[in-house]
Design a protein around this motif. Sequence first.
Motif, PDB file in Angstrom:
ATOM      1  N   HIS A  57       6.536  -7.674  17.165  1.00  0.00           N
ATOM      2  CA  HIS A  57       7.865  -7.368  16.617  1.00  0.00           C
ATOM      3  C   HIS A  57       7.866  -7.318  15.083  1.00  0.00           C
ATOM      4  O   HIS A  57       8.844  -7.687  14.446  1.00  0.00           O
ATOM      5  N   ILE A  58       6.751  -6.867  14.550  1.00  0.00           N
ATOM      6  CA  ILE A  58       6.653  -6.690  13.095  1.00  0.00           C
ATOM      7  C   ILE A  58       7.209  -5.309  12.755  1.00  0.00           C
ATOM      8  O   ILE A  58       6.853  -4.326  13.407  1.00  0.00           O
ATOM      9  N   PRO A  59       8.070  -5.178  11.750  1.00  0.00           N
ATOM     10  CA  PRO A  59       8.599  -3.861  11.374  1.00  0.00           C
ATOM     11  C   PRO A  59       7.487  -2.857  11.092  1.00  0.00           C
ATOM     12  O   PRO A  59       6.407  -3.230  10.604  1.00  0.00           O
ATOM     13  N   LEU A  60       7.762  -1.599  11.413  1.00  0.00           N
ATOM     14  CA  LEU A  60       6.744  -0.560  11.258  1.00  0.00           C
ATOM     15  C   LEU A  60       6.220  -0.487   9.822  1.00  0.00           C
ATOM     16  O   LEU A  60       5.014  -0.335   9.601  1.00  0.00           O
ATOM     17  N   MET A  61       7.133  -0.602   8.860  1.00  0.00           N
ATOM     18  CA  MET A  61       6.688  -0.481   7.473  1.00  0.00           C
ATOM     19  C   MET A  61       5.784  -1.651   7.080  1.00  0.00           C
ATOM     20  O   MET A  61       4.782  -1.460   6.374  1.00  0.00           O
ATOM     21  N   VAL A  62       6.109  -2.855   7.568  1.00  0.00           N
ATOM     22  CA  VAL A  62       5.264  -4.012   7.262  1.00  0.00           C
ATOM     23  C   VAL A  62       3.903  -3.867   7.945  1.00  0.00           C
ATOM     24  O   VAL A  62       2.854  -4.131   7.342  1.00  0.00           O
ATOM     25  N   GLY A  63       3.907  -3.446   9.220  1.00  0.00           N
ATOM     26  CA  GLY A  63       2.642  -3.213   9.916  1.00  0.00           C
ATOM     27  C   GLY A  63       1.818  -2.129   9.241  1.00  0.00           C
ATOM     28  O   GLY A  63       0.594  -2.236   9.131  1.00  0.00           O
ATOM     29  N   GLY A  64       2.512  -1.075   8.776  1.00  0.00           N
ATOM     30  CA  GLY A  64       1.812  -0.021   8.043  1.00  0.00           C
ATOM     31  C   GLY A  64       1.215  -0.538   6.749  1.00  0.00           C
ATOM     32  O   GLY A  64       0.111  -0.149   6.363  1.00  0.00           O
ATOM     33  N   ALA A  65       1.947  -1.444   6.064  1.00  0.00           N
ATOM     34  CA  ALA A  65       1.431  -2.013   4.820  1.00  0.00           C
ATOM     35  C   ALA A  65       0.186  -2.857   5.082  1.00  0.00           C
ATOM     36  O   ALA A  65      -0.782  -2.818   4.308  1.00  0.00           O
ATOM     37  N   VAL A  66       0.176  -3.608   6.195  1.00  0.00           N
ATOM     38  CA  VAL A  66      -1.004  -4.409   6.552  1.00  0.00           C
ATOM     39  C   VAL A  66      -2.199  -3.496   6.835  1.00  0.00           C
ATOM     40  O   VAL A  66      -3.312  -3.719   6.344  1.00  0.00           O
ATOM     41  N   GLY A  67      -1.958  -2.457   7.641  1.00  0.00           N
ATOM     42  CA  GLY A  67      -3.037  -1.509   7.946  1.00  0.00           C
ATOM     43  C   GLY A  67      -3.534  -0.802   6.703  1.00  0.00           C
ATOM     44  O   GLY A  67      -4.744  -0.598   6.524  1.00  0.00           O
ATOM     45  N   LEU A  68      -2.605  -0.433   5.816  1.00  0.00           N
ATOM     46  CA  LEU A  68      -2.985   0.249   4.571  1.00  0.00           C
ATOM     47  C   LEU A  68      -3.809  -0.676   3.687  1.00  0.00           C
ATOM     48  O   LEU A  68      -4.783  -0.244   3.059  1.00  0.00           O
ATOM     49  N   LEU A  69      -3.438  -1.960   3.644  1.00  0.00           N
ATOM     50  CA  LEU A  69      -4.196  -2.917   2.833  1.00  0.00           C
ATOM     51  C   LEU A  69      -5.620  -3.067   3.363  1.00  0.00           C
ATOM     52  O   LEU A  69      -6.587  -3.077   2.582  1.00  0.00           O
ATOM     53  N   ILE A  70      -5.753  -3.174   4.686  1.00  0.00           N
ATOM     54  CA  ILE A  70      -7.093  -3.278   5.282  1.00  0.00           C
ATOM     55  C   ILE A  70      -7.913  -2.033   4.968  1.00  0.00           C
ATOM     56  O   ILE A  70      -9.098  -2.115   4.609  1.00  0.00           O
ATOM     57  N   LEU A  71      -7.275  -0.860   5.099  1.00  0.00           N
ATOM     58  CA  LEU A  71      -7.967   0.405   4.820  1.00  0.00           C
ATOM     59  C   LEU A  71      -8.399   0.483   3.362  1.00  0.00           C
ATOM     60  O   LEU A  71      -9.529   0.895   3.051  1.00  0.00           O
ATOM     61  N   LEU A  72      -7.514   0.071   2.436  1.00  0.00           N
ATOM     62  CA  LEU A  72      -7.829   0.136   1.010  1.00  0.00           C
ATOM     63  C   LEU A  72      -8.964  -0.814   0.646  1.00  0.00           C
ATOM     64  O   LEU A  72      -9.843  -0.460  -0.140  1.00  0.00           O
ATOM     65  N   VAL A  73      -8.943  -2.025   1.233  1.00  0.00           N
ATOM     66  CA  VAL A  73     -10.010  -2.983   0.940  1.00  0.00           C
ATOM     67  C   VAL A  73     -11.358  -2.460   1.441  1.00  0.00           C
ATOM     68  O   VAL A  73     -12.367  -2.503   0.729  1.00  0.00           O
ATOM     69  N   GLY A  74     -11.372  -1.938   2.686  1.00  0.00           N
ATOM     70  CA  GLY A  74     -12.621  -1.410   3.237  1.00  0.00           C
ATOM     71  C   GLY A  74     -13.120  -0.197   2.478  1.00  0.00           C
ATOM     72  O   GLY A  74     -14.301  -0.134   2.087  1.00  0.00           O
ATOM     73  N   ALA A  75     -12.216   0.771   2.246  1.00  0.00           N
ATOM     74  CA  ALA A  75     -12.613   1.988   1.532  1.00  0.00           C
ATOM     75  C   ALA A  75     -12.976   1.676   0.085  1.00  0.00           C
ATOM     76  O   ALA A  75     -13.948   2.216  -0.459  1.00  0.00           O
ATOM     77  N   GLY A  76     -12.210   0.781  -0.558  1.00  0.00           N
ATOM     78  CA  GLY A  76     -12.497   0.426  -1.948  1.00  0.00           C
ATOM     79  C   GLY A  76     -13.848  -0.243  -2.104  1.00  0.00           C
ATOM     80  O   GLY A  76     -14.583   0.030  -3.057  1.00  0.00           O
ATOM     81  N   SER A  77     -14.182  -1.128  -1.163  1.00  0.00           N
ATOM     82  CA  SER A  77     -15.488  -1.799  -1.223  1.00  0.00           C
ATOM     83  C   SER A  77     -16.622  -0.787  -1.076  1.00  0.00           C
ATOM     84  O   SER A  77     -17.615  -0.839  -1.820  1.00  0.00           O
ATOM     85  N   GLY A  78     -16.458   0.140  -0.120  1.00  0.00           N
ATOM     86  CA  GLY A  78     -17.489   1.166   0.072  1.00  0.00           C
ATOM     87  C   GLY A  78     -17.625   2.072  -1.133  1.00  0.00           C
ATOM     88  O   GLY A  78     -18.741   2.383  -1.581  1.00  0.00           O
ATOM     89  N   ILE A  79     -16.486   2.488  -1.689  1.00  0.00           N
ATOM     90  CA  ILE A  79     -16.517   3.373  -2.861  1.00  0.00           C
ATOM     91  C   ILE A  79     -17.129   2.648  -4.058  1.00  0.00           C
ATOM     92  O   ILE A  79     -17.901   3.234  -4.831  1.00  0.00           O
ATOM     93  N   TYR A  80     -16.773   1.362  -4.226  1.00  0.00           N
ATOM     94  CA  TYR A  80     -17.327   0.599  -5.353  1.00  0.00           C
ATOM     95  C   TYR A  80     -18.845   0.482  -5.233  1.00  0.00           C
ATOM     96  O   TYR A  80     -19.580   0.690  -6.209  1.00  0.00           O
ATOM     97  N   PHE A  81     -19.326   0.163  -4.027  1.00  0.00           N
ATOM     98  CA  PHE A  81     -20.769   0.000  -3.823  1.00  0.00           C
ATOM     99  C   PHE A  81     -21.502   1.324  -4.065  1.00  0.00           C
ATOM    100  O   PHE A  81     -22.486   1.375  -4.808  1.00  0.00           O
ATOM    101  N   LEU A  82     -21.004   2.406  -3.435  1.00  0.00           N
ATOM    102  CA  LEU A  82     -21.660   3.702  -3.595  1.00  0.00           C
ATOM    103  C   LEU A  82     -21.510   4.230  -5.022  1.00  0.00           C
ATOM    104  O   LEU A  82     -22.437   4.838  -5.568  1.00  0.00           O
ATOM    105  N   GLY A  83     -20.331   3.996  -5.623  1.00  0.00           N
ATOM    106  CA  GLY A  83     -20.119   4.454  -6.992  1.00  0.00           C
ATOM    107  C   GLY A  83     -21.036   3.754  -7.974  1.00  0.00           C
ATOM    108  O   GLY A  83     -21.589   4.386  -8.885  1.00  0.00           O
ATOM    109  N   GLN A  84     -21.202   2.461  -7.783  1.00  0.00           N
ATOM    110  CA  GLN A  84     -22.106   1.706  -8.654  1.00  0.00           C
ATOM    111  C   GLN A  84     -23.546   2.194  -8.494  1.00  0.00           C
ATOM    112  O   GLN A  84     -24.277   2.370  -9.488  1.00  0.00           O
ATOM    113  N   MET A  85     -23.946   2.436  -7.242  1.00  0.00           N
ATOM    114  CA  MET A  85     -25.294   2.953  -6.997  1.00  0.00           C
ATOM    115  C   MET A  85     -25.465   4.336  -7.631  1.00  0.00           C
ATOM    116  O   MET A  85     -26.492   4.629  -8.255  1.00  0.00           O
TER     117      MET A  85
END
Length: 346
Positions: A57-85
């Motif tokens: 029963h979490i509001p859609l926008m809050v659930g979307g924000a959680v999913g977006l945060l997870i996506l940003l952390v995962g994608a950001g970590s990958g981009i940082y690692f590959l970008g640094q390399m």
Amino acid sequence: MEYLTKRQKKILCWIISVAAVYLGFRYLLPLFIPFIFAYFIAWILRPFAAILHRYLHIPLMVGGAVGLLILLVGAGSGIYFLGQMFINQLSEFFKNFPIYQEYLQTQVEGICCGCDRFFRLPEGTIFETFSAGMESVGIQIREKFLPAMTRRTLKFAAGIAVAVGTIIITLTSVLLWIKDMEEYKKGLKRSEFYPEVHRITKQLSETGIAYLKTQLIIMGIIAALCSIALFLIGNPYTLIFGIAMALFDAFPVLGLGLILGPWILIELLTKDFFSAAVLGTLFVVCQLIREFLEPKLLGGKLGIPPIYSMIAMYLGVQLFGIWGFFLGPLGFVILRTINRTSEEKS
């Protein structure tokens, strides 16, 4: 338009379609890219937000924000690692560039001396001509290319604030898309233009999107394989060359053969049979991946002959820069879809 023949109507339809696609890509697409990109992210995250809403029963926008945060952390970590390399390898390449330049000059001088002997020319004739040409190229680079790169760098630095603002708008749009996506779909279906738009977008989803998805997947796989192969032979620029080879392989007809063929020959001449075997295996595997994976992913939906695809890529790059590599074939698919739809209606 009753006084026009069927052939004239078809030609006129093509002209209008080409103008509309060009103007849309040139002027409208840049304005809507943040919202289009946001829609695709929301389309990916909405099932996750819906599950949280249904069971917790979490509001859609809050659930979307959680999913977006997870996506940003995962994608950001990958981009940082590959970008640094990538940056480290690029810095290493420029640091060692004088060594490579000296080695190349030695090899070229040897080849030129061999040509002088073969054509019975005075020793150094061909190398002097080559050196003069390279000096001219160097002057052009120093006087035109480097100042232009400096101006572009300053312009890029000035545009960072705009980029940050665009990212904020995109992320906010993702949450708004997730919250009201079903309402937007219902509103679109009630529109009087829905049947026409739906007919075109449905065919585009089976062709244009399939093409983009296929190219990105194959390029990613080939870039990874090239990087692994270069790592095995001890090449220090695995990521840079891997990405470059994947981009080059995406061009119809050209492919990796124009790069790996001479490279394998050089390794054989220098008696580095291990590197030659790895590069030869890489070429075969990449060819098999493109031959078998591309038809499987596309499923015969695109059907663009290689020469048309090459022309579309060339024109796209000429008109829209590096993004034309994708926009050219996509524009061709859109034009064909629009005209097929008009022919079915007539």
